[in-house]
Write an enzyme that holds these catalytic residues in place. Structure first.
Site, PDB file in Angstrom:
ATOM      1  CE1 TYR A  11      -7.989  23.085 -14.253  1.00 13.29           C
ATOM      2  CE2 TYR A  11      -6.070  22.379 -14.456  1.00 13.29           C
ATOM      3  CZ  TYR A  11      -6.972  22.853 -14.440  1.00 13.29           C
ATOM      4  OH  TYR A  11      -6.719  23.837 -15.558  1.00 13.29           O
ATOM      5  CB  SER A 124       4.107  14.436 -15.326  1.00 10.95           C
ATOM      6  OG  SER A 124       4.621  15.665 -15.432  1.00 10.95           O
ATOM      7  CE1 TYR A 148       3.184  13.411  -9.952  1.00 12.60           C
ATOM      8  CE2 TYR A 148       4.372  15.332 -10.918  1.00 12.60           C
ATOM      9  CZ  TYR A 148       2.908  14.467 -10.737  1.00 12.60           C
ATOM     10  OH  TYR A 148       2.135  14.655 -12.101  1.00 12.60           O
ATOM     11  CE  LYS A 152       1.716  11.742 -12.585  1.00  9.00           C
ATOM     12  NZ  LYS A 152       0.406  11.111 -12.369  1.00  9.00           N
ATOM     13  CG  ASN A 198       0.696  24.126  -9.983  1.00  7.00           C
ATOM     14  OD1 ASN A 198      -0.234  23.022  -9.664  1.00  7.00           O
ATOM     15  ND2 ASN A 198       1.523  23.785 -10.326  1.00  7.00           N
TER      16      ASN A 198
HETATM   17  P1  NAD Z   1      -6.772  16.142  -9.472  1.00  6.88           P
HETATM   18  O1  NAD Z   1      -6.029  16.087  -8.075  1.00  6.88           O
HETATM   19  O2  NAD Z   1      -7.557  17.285  -9.612  1.00  6.88           O
HETATM   20  O3  NAD Z   1      -7.248  14.651 -10.129  1.00  6.88           O
HETATM   21  C1  NAD Z   1      -6.730  13.902  -9.716  1.00  6.88           C
HETATM   22  C2  NAD Z   1      -7.469  13.051  -9.106  1.00  6.88           C
HETATM   23  O4  NAD Z   1      -7.571  11.018  -8.671  1.00  6.88           O
HETATM   24  C3  NAD Z   1      -8.441  13.413  -7.572  1.00  6.88           C
HETATM   25  O5  NAD Z   1      -9.824  13.853  -7.973  1.00  6.88           O
HETATM   26  C4  NAD Z   1      -8.261  12.416  -6.355  1.00  6.88           C
HETATM   27  O6  NAD Z   1      -9.065  12.795  -5.644  1.00  6.88           O
HETATM   28  C5  NAD Z   1      -8.489  11.751  -6.733  1.00  6.88           C
HETATM   29  N1  NAD Z   1      -7.739  10.336  -6.692  1.00  6.88           N
HETATM   30  C6  NAD Z   1      -6.547  10.137  -5.968  1.00  6.88           C
HETATM   31  N2  NAD Z   1      -5.575   9.006  -5.368  1.00  6.88           N
HETATM   32  C7  NAD Z   1      -6.957   8.048  -5.807  1.00  6.88           C
HETATM   33  C8  NAD Z   1      -6.626   7.050  -4.980  1.00  6.88           C
HETATM   34  N3  NAD Z   1      -5.873   6.249  -4.572  1.00  6.88           N
HETATM   35  N4  NAD Z   1      -7.842   6.121  -5.753  1.00  6.88           N
HETATM   36  C9  NAD Z   1      -9.175   6.805  -6.255  1.00  6.88           C
HETATM   37  N5  NAD Z   1      -9.270   8.548  -5.927  1.00  6.88           N
HETATM   38  C10 NAD Z   1      -7.306   8.826  -6.484  1.00  6.88           C
HETATM   39  O7  NAD Z   1      -5.186  16.914 -10.117  1.00  6.88           O
HETATM   40  P2  NAD Z   1      -5.055  17.266 -11.573  1.00  6.88           P
HETATM   41  O8  NAD Z   1      -4.518  18.101 -12.006  1.00  6.88           O
HETATM   42  O9  NAD Z   1      -6.570  16.879 -12.109  1.00  6.88           O
HETATM   43  O10 NAD Z   1      -3.868  15.487 -12.213  1.00  6.88           O
HETATM   44  C11 NAD Z   1      -4.764  14.777 -13.045  1.00  6.88           C
HETATM   45  C12 NAD Z   1      -3.333  14.200 -13.046  1.00  6.88           C
HETATM   46  O11 NAD Z   1      -2.441  14.294 -14.314  1.00  6.88           O
HETATM   47  C13 NAD Z   1      -2.712  12.865 -12.313  1.00  6.88           C
HETATM   48  O12 NAD Z   1      -2.486  11.994 -11.879  1.00  6.88           O
HETATM   49  C14 NAD Z   1      -1.216  14.066 -12.571  1.00  6.88           C
HETATM   50  O13 NAD Z   1      -0.321  13.723 -11.529  1.00  6.88           O
HETATM   51  C15 NAD Z   1      -1.471  14.424 -13.879  1.00  6.88           C
HETATM   52  N6  NAD Z   1      -0.385  15.452 -14.433  1.00  6.88           N
HETATM   53  C16 NAD Z   1      -1.379  16.450 -14.264  1.00  6.88           C
HETATM   54  C17 NAD Z   1      -0.586  17.584 -14.159  1.00  6.88           C
HETATM   55  C18 NAD Z   1      -1.260  19.715 -13.701  1.00  6.88           C
HETATM   56  O14 NAD Z   1       0.260  20.246 -13.549  1.00  6.88           O
HETATM   57  N7  NAD Z   1      -2.019  19.425 -13.018  1.00  6.88           N
HETATM   58  C19 NAD Z   1       0.647  18.246 -14.691  1.00  6.88           C
HETATM   59  C20 NAD Z   1       1.478  16.244 -15.200  1.00  6.88           C
HETATM   60  C21 NAD Z   1       0.549  15.575 -15.187  1.00  6.88           C
HETATM   61  N1  UFG Z   2       5.909  30.027  -9.923  1.00  4.32           N
HETATM   62  C1  UFG Z   2       5.881  31.628  -9.577  1.00  4.32           C
HETATM   63  N2  UFG Z   2       4.911  31.669  -8.369  1.00  4.32           N
HETATM   64  C2  UFG Z   2       4.400  30.532  -7.747  1.00  4.32           C
HETATM   65  C3  UFG Z   2       4.614  29.371  -8.416  1.00  4.32           C
HETATM   66  C4  UFG Z   2       4.842  29.058  -9.752  1.00  4.32           C
HETATM   67  O1  UFG Z   2       6.969  32.295  -9.976  1.00  4.32           O
HETATM   68  O2  UFG Z   2       3.609  30.791  -6.597  1.00  4.32           O
HETATM   69  C5  UFG Z   2       6.317  30.009 -11.254  1.00  4.32           C
HETATM   70  C6  UFG Z   2       7.953  28.925 -11.427  1.00  4.32           C
HETATM   71  O3  UFG Z   2       8.814  28.812 -10.346  1.00  4.32           O
HETATM   72  C7  UFG Z   2       7.447  28.100 -12.442  1.00  4.32           C
HETATM   73  C8  UFG Z   2       6.161  28.205 -12.780  1.00  4.32           C
HETATM   74  O4  UFG Z   2       5.622  29.514 -12.378  1.00  4.32           O
HETATM   75  O5  UFG Z   2       8.248  28.867 -12.916  1.00  4.32           O
HETATM   76  C9  UFG Z   2       5.323  27.429 -13.525  1.00  4.32           C
HETATM   77  O6  UFG Z   2       5.350  26.790 -11.701  1.00  4.32           O
HETATM   78  P1  UFG Z   2       3.926  25.747 -11.572  1.00  4.32           P
HETATM   79  O7  UFG Z   2       4.258  24.891  -9.741  1.00  4.32           O
HETATM   80  O8  UFG Z   2       3.203  26.105 -12.066  1.00  4.32           O
HETATM   81  O9  UFG Z   2       4.591  24.551 -12.961  1.00  4.32           O
HETATM   82  P2  UFG Z   2       5.614  23.531 -12.394  1.00  4.32           P
HETATM   83  O10 UFG Z   2       6.162  23.484 -14.409  1.00  4.32           O
HETATM   84  O11 UFG Z   2       6.796  23.581 -11.555  1.00  4.32           O
HETATM   85  O12 UFG Z   2       5.001  21.938 -12.741  1.00  4.32           O
HETATM   86  C10 UFG Z   2       4.175  21.421 -13.452  1.00  4.32           C
HETATM   87  C11 UFG Z   2       3.370  20.982 -12.070  1.00  4.32           C
HETATM   88  C12 UFG Z   2       3.892  19.449 -12.540  1.00  4.32           C
HETATM   89  C13 UFG Z   2       4.188  18.930 -12.926  1.00  4.32           C
HETATM   90  C14 UFG Z   2       5.218  19.808 -14.608  1.00  4.32           C
HETATM   91  C15 UFG Z   2       5.044  19.050 -15.912  1.00  4.32           C
HETATM   92  O13 UFG Z   2       2.890  21.592 -10.783  1.00  4.32           O
HETATM   93  O14 UFG Z   2       3.480  18.206 -11.098  1.00  4.32           O
HETATM   94  O15 UFG Z   2       4.200  21.077 -13.845  1.00  4.32           O
HETATM   95  O16 UFG Z   2       4.162  19.276 -16.064  1.00  4.32           O
HETATM   96  F1  UFG Z   2       5.243  18.312 -12.924  1.00  4.32           F
END
Ligand code: NAD
Ligand code: UFG
Length: 337
Positions: A11, A124, A148, A152, A198
């Protein structure tokens, strides 16, 4: 010279590839597609009308990674690849530790071997645990409440130790708040494999009729309407933060850490209302008990990134909801359509 993007089919990675290609960078993606589709990369090339190089490789396959570094002229790395589902990490800790931590170690070992020592890492806001106050600054105490989050934190420490051992590394750790939204084209976006964890993908799937109603996890928090407050950031704003970080790496700055957020907090019900306004759809919801591990309020103080990287967000909550909706409406089944 090229930028290696691990997890570039995901993403945030795919949106960052768009911004990198548009800015004229040469892009090489390494992804094992465990949580993504190659179609995302085809569409990145379609949107930008530029080519990137893709290797379907697992970071745990060190020999394959080595071959890529041997073949390509890599200048720096943006490291997104990792597993990210909090709940899954509780039931599969070994997979999460192995994939995220060992994967990062292998990447750094190969980088070291080829003298590539500039890296941007996806951290994160979860590393702040349950903060005592908001807005959250980078020097707040760090903690983790699930495997998770611990991966990080461990990787952040690992990268700091690596720098201590060898000051020629340059490392920027970006702590993301809650990315939502999608590219304006409506061609790429967030495509969760199963039922979304999410909030925003859950809302959009209710809006297209794939899910019946949103479960709101608790309305008894100490917030303006009782529901959880988060700092939602447009994924394209987040992507441009990575370009600013790459520019910063050119100054050879050592180790740096930045919050990437907007500094504004919205509740779950604020998000429902905003989404309904821009989409014209009604989002049915039910109040459910709190989700274990959730915190009441989390939003960033993004001033350090503004001051030192010259980066700030420009897309507001309406634009985030509109762009999430365009992606979901045009691709009700994500990349499977
Ligand atoms: P995502 O799952 O869409 O993207 C991660 C990508 O990494 C995927 O395409 C997956 O196929 C690839 N991948 C996983 N393990 C692998 C491996 N061993 N070798 C090669 N490829 C691998 O997730 P995203 O939302 O795009 O997140 C990207 C990064 O940002 C992640 O490290 C995630 O922890 C971090 N992050 C995401 C969020 C969020 O809410 N989306 C918040 C904070 C941090
Ligand atoms: N929520 C709901 N219903 C749902 C999903 C979420 O009420 O079906 C609420 C949660 O309780 C929270 C808010 O919406 O209050 C946001 O929830 P998310 O799951 O979208 O996001 P979080 O803040 O819980 O966590 C996200 C990522 C984590 C990351 C964090 C900070 O999932 O991996 O943001 O970057 F660590």
């Amino acid at each position: 010279m090229a930028i290696l993007v691990t997890g570039g089919a995901g993403y945030i990675g795919s949106h960052t590839c768009v911004e990198l290609l548009n800015a004229g960078y040469e892009v090489i993606v390494v992804d094992n597609l465990i949580n993504s589709s190659q179609k995302a990369l085809e569409r990145v090339q379609e949107i930008t009308e530029k080519k990137l190089t893709f290797y379907k490789v697992d970071l745990l396959d060190k020999a394959a990674l080595d071959n890529i570094f041997q073949k390509e002229n890599i200048e720096s790395v943006i490291h997104f690849a990792g597993l990210k589902a909090v709940g899954e990490s509780v039931s599969m800790p070994l997979e999460y530790y192995h994939n995220n931590i060992t994967g990062t170690i292998m990447l750094c070992q190969v980088m070291q071997k080829y003298g590539v020592k500039d890296i941007v890492f996806s951290s994160s806001a979860t590393v702040y645990g349950n903060p005592e106050t908001v807005p959250i600054k980078e020097d707040f105490p760090l903690s983790a409440t699930n495997p998770y989050g611990r991966t990080k934190l461990i990787i952040e420490n690992l990268l700091k130790d690596l720098y201590v051992s060898d000051n020629s590394w340059n490392i920027i750790m970006l702590r993301y708040f809650n990315p939502i939204g999608a590219d304006k084209s409506g061609r790429i976006g967030e495509d969760p494999k199963n039922i979304p964890n999410n909030l925003m993908p859950y809302i959009t799937q209710v809006a297209v009729g794939k899910l019946e109603y949103l479960g709101v996890f608790g309305n008894d928090y100490d917030t303006h309407d009782g529901t959880g407050v988060r700092d939602y950031i447009h994924v394209t704003d987040l992507a441009t933060g990575h370009l600013k970080a790459l520019e910063k790496l050119n100054e050879k700055p050592g180790v740096l850490v930045y919050n990437l957020g907007t500094g504004k907090g919205y509740s779950v019900l604020d998000m429902v209302k905003n989404f309904e306004k821009v989409s014209g759809r009604t989002i049915k919801y039910k109040i459910l008990p709190r989700r274990p591990g959730d915190i009441a309020i989390c939003y960033a103080d993004p001033s350090k990134a503004k001051l030192e990287l010259g980066w700030e967000t420009i897309r507001d909550i309406d634009e985030m909801c509109e762009d999430s909706w365009r992606w979901q409406k045009n691709n009700p089944n994500g990349y499977n359509d």
